[in-house]
Write an enzyme that holds these catalytic residues in place. Structure first.
Site, PDB file in Angstrom:
ATOM      1  N   LYS A 123       0.842  -1.241   0.030  1.00 24.50           N
ATOM      2  CA  LYS A 123       0.023   0.115  -0.059  1.00 24.50           C
ATOM      3  C   LYS A 123       0.871   1.149   0.019  1.00 24.50           C
ATOM      4  O   LYS A 123       0.662   2.229  -0.817  1.00 24.50           O
ATOM      5  CB  LYS A 123      -0.938  -0.006   1.211  1.00 24.50           C
ATOM      6  CG  LYS A 123      -1.805  -0.982   1.255  1.00 24.50           C
ATOM      7  CD  LYS A 123      -2.933  -0.909   2.647  1.00 24.50           C
ATOM      8  CE  LYS A 123      -3.242  -2.311   3.144  1.00 24.50           C
ATOM      9  NZ  LYS A 123      -2.313  -3.075   3.809  1.00 24.50           N
ATOM     10  N   THR A 124       1.849   1.379   1.097  1.00 27.74           N
ATOM     11  CA  THR A 124       2.844   2.598   0.658  1.00 27.74           C
ATOM     12  C   THR A 124       3.240   2.693  -0.339  1.00 27.74           C
ATOM     13  O   THR A 124       3.663   3.838  -0.993  1.00 27.74           O
ATOM     14  CB  THR A 124       3.697   2.283   2.078  1.00 27.74           C
ATOM     15  OG1 THR A 124       3.134   1.912   3.306  1.00 27.74           O
ATOM     16  CG2 THR A 124       4.490   3.629   2.273  1.00 27.74           C
TER      17      THR A 124
ATOM     18  N   ASP B  58      -1.516   5.876   6.974  1.00 26.94           N
ATOM     19  CA  ASP B  58      -1.697   4.339   7.178  1.00 26.94           C
ATOM     20  C   ASP B  58      -2.591   4.212   8.494  1.00 26.94           C
ATOM     21  O   ASP B  58      -2.824   5.103   9.398  1.00 26.94           O
ATOM     22  CB  ASP B  58      -0.164   3.976   7.592  1.00 26.94           C
ATOM     23  CG  ASP B  58      -0.163   2.284   7.420  1.00 26.94           C
ATOM     24  OD1 ASP B  58      -1.148   1.908   6.723  1.00 26.94           O
ATOM     25  OD2 ASP B  58       0.708   1.925   7.534  1.00 26.94           O
TER      26      ASP B  58
ATOM     27  N   THR C 178      -5.889  -2.062   7.147  1.00 25.27           N
ATOM     28  CA  THR C 178      -6.100  -3.582   6.956  1.00 25.27           C
ATOM     29  C   THR C 178      -7.704  -3.851   7.259  1.00 25.27           C
ATOM     30  O   THR C 178      -8.137  -5.237   6.929  1.00 25.27           O
ATOM     31  CB  THR C 178      -5.411  -4.374   8.028  1.00 25.27           C
ATOM     32  OG1 THR C 178      -5.723  -3.742   9.390  1.00 25.27           O
ATOM     33  CG2 THR C 178      -3.815  -4.186   7.811  1.00 25.27           C
TER      34      THR C 178
ATOM     35  N   ARG D  57       6.547  -8.245   1.258  1.00 20.66           N
ATOM     36  CA  ARG D  57       7.463  -7.789   2.271  1.00 20.66           C
ATOM     37  C   ARG D  57       8.016  -9.061   3.056  1.00 20.66           C
ATOM     38  O   ARG D  57       9.270  -8.959   3.357  1.00 20.66           O
ATOM     39  CB  ARG D  57       6.621  -7.171   3.274  1.00 20.66           C
ATOM     40  CG  ARG D  57       7.356  -6.441   4.430  1.00 20.66           C
ATOM     41  CD  ARG D  57       6.544  -5.979   5.404  1.00 20.66           C
ATOM     42  NE  ARG D  57       5.916  -4.775   4.918  1.00 20.66           N
ATOM     43  CZ  ARG D  57       4.794  -4.208   5.652  1.00 20.66           C
ATOM     44  NH1 ARG D  57       4.456  -4.867   6.740  1.00 20.66           N
ATOM     45  NH2 ARG D  57       4.236  -3.103   5.224  1.00 20.66           N
TER      46      ARG D  57
END
Ligand code: ADE
Length: 368
Positions: A93-94, A138, A187, A246
């Site tokens: 997302k980032t 976030d 989330t 990640r």
């Protein structure tokens, strides 16, 4: 990547400063322009992140939608629509927000809801924007009500409504803001209030990555890190990455450490498997905590159903972490099922952890 604090934030426009005296706060913001990259410790992270939409692997549907939105916004010379990205952690997302900023040629300020505690945190951030800039928030489902209410007119009309003074002498002022884009990440899309959710023009979910996509990501990162890896070595790491880039990149780094210490030049399938076993990541990518959660449900709760609170208490893990970090992958991959009475492990879980299948659960969940 430059970490910007209040002291080195860009000055708000002069006109704005005259009208009000909004104190700059100590929110933690990362200001990233396409050129920004200063701290050495973070250079590797920056190198690994894809910088352009064309380099971003996977999330095909999302990429298509954003490609179109970028082209249309550029043609109209407008900022991008506000965008809400939701899905499990680690799916990019980032990264996507930074790519949008690079593609639009604007800066991206990164913060998170828990850092926007006081009204002046969000106002300070908003008045420092330049036209078209992106704010990335976030965990946006964790915004407090005051901050959220300040965001409504900011998102809708690019206007900041601030109250100056207290009690009977209090006055409300509207400060015009430059047009900007808010990218919210969460989330838990369901935990957003509907007024906030309704103000996002684009709402998109990020999905777990397929094996072939993760394999490409591992190979791409290995090349950037100058680590030699075979095709099957990359597949082995991808297979154990729980559909999450990640995790794939983290495992690759650990495997790279292992081969370096072992004085081996190339990451092969066998070496990757040995290294990951050593780090307690099993052949299906379940780690120590995943197995603790599943084993606990089997051994202490007869396979379930059992509530999240009870699992958290029995494992000593944080309830939210179980729900938001561990559960999504276990649910999606058939190790866990969720009923109104709680969580239940499946026949696949019994098999994977080496238990004899239990009746009737094994039968019920054989469908997985
Ligand atoms: N590194 C992390 N996520 C990635 C992605 N989606 N594409 C390419 N490289 C990545």
């Amino acid at each position: 990547m430059a970490i910007k604090r209040s002291s080195d934030n860009p000055e708000p426009p002069k006109q704005t400063r005259k009208k009000t005296s909004i104190k700059q706060s100590n929110y933690e913001v990362t200001l990233l322009s396409p050129q920004a990259n200063t701290q050495e410790s973070e250079q590797n992270e920056d190198k690994i992140r894809p910088q352009k939409l064309a380099d971003y692997i996977g999330q095909k549907k999302l990429k298509g939608i954003l490609q179109m939105a970028i082209a249309a916004a550029k043609e109209r010379e407008d900022p991008l629509d506000h965008l809400l990205l939701y899905g499990p952690p680690g799916l990019g997302k980032t990264t996507m927000s930074l790519i949008l900023a690079a593609e639009m040629g604007v800066d991206c300020k990164i913060t998170s809801a828990p850092a926007l505690e006081r009204p002046r945190d969000i106002t300070g951030l908003l008045v420092s924007l330049k036209p078209g800039d992106i704010i990335f928030i976030d965990e946006i489902h964790r915004l407090n009500r005051m901050t959220e209410e300040l965001l409504y007119p900011a998102m809708e009309d690019f206007r900041l409504d601030v109250t100056i003074g207290k009690g009977q002498t209090a006055k409300t002022r509207s400060i015009p803001l430059p047009p900007f884009t808010l990218v919210g990440a969460t989330t838990k899309a369901g935990a957003l209030s509907s007024p906030l959710r309704d103000r996002f023009g684009i709402i998109q979910r990020l999905r777990f990555y397929e094996l072939d996509e993760l394999t490409l990501i591992v190979k791409r990162t290995a090349e950037i890190l100058n680590a030699a890896i075979t095709e099957t070595g990359a597949i082995e790491i991808a297979r154990r990455s729980r559909g999450t880039p990640r995790i794939a990149n983290r495992l690759l780094r650990r495997v790279r450490d292992y081969v370096q210490v072992e004085r081996v030049e190339t990451i092969t399938e066998e070496l990757a498997a040995t290294a990951m076993n050593l780090f307690d990541v099993d052949a299906q990518g379940l780690d120590w905590t995943d197995r603790l959660v599943l084993n606990t449900i089997i051994e202490q709760f007869h396979g379930g159903p059992v509530g999240l609170e009870a699992i958290a208490a029995a494992t000593g893990e944080d309830r939210k972490t179980i729900e938001e970090v561990y559960e999504p992958y276990l649910l999606q991959n058939g190790y866990l099922s969720r009923t109104h009475r709680g969580r239940t492990v499946t026949a696949k879980t019994y098999r994977h952890l080496g238990y004899a299948p239990q009746e009737p659960e094994a039968k019920q969940t054989e469908l997985w």
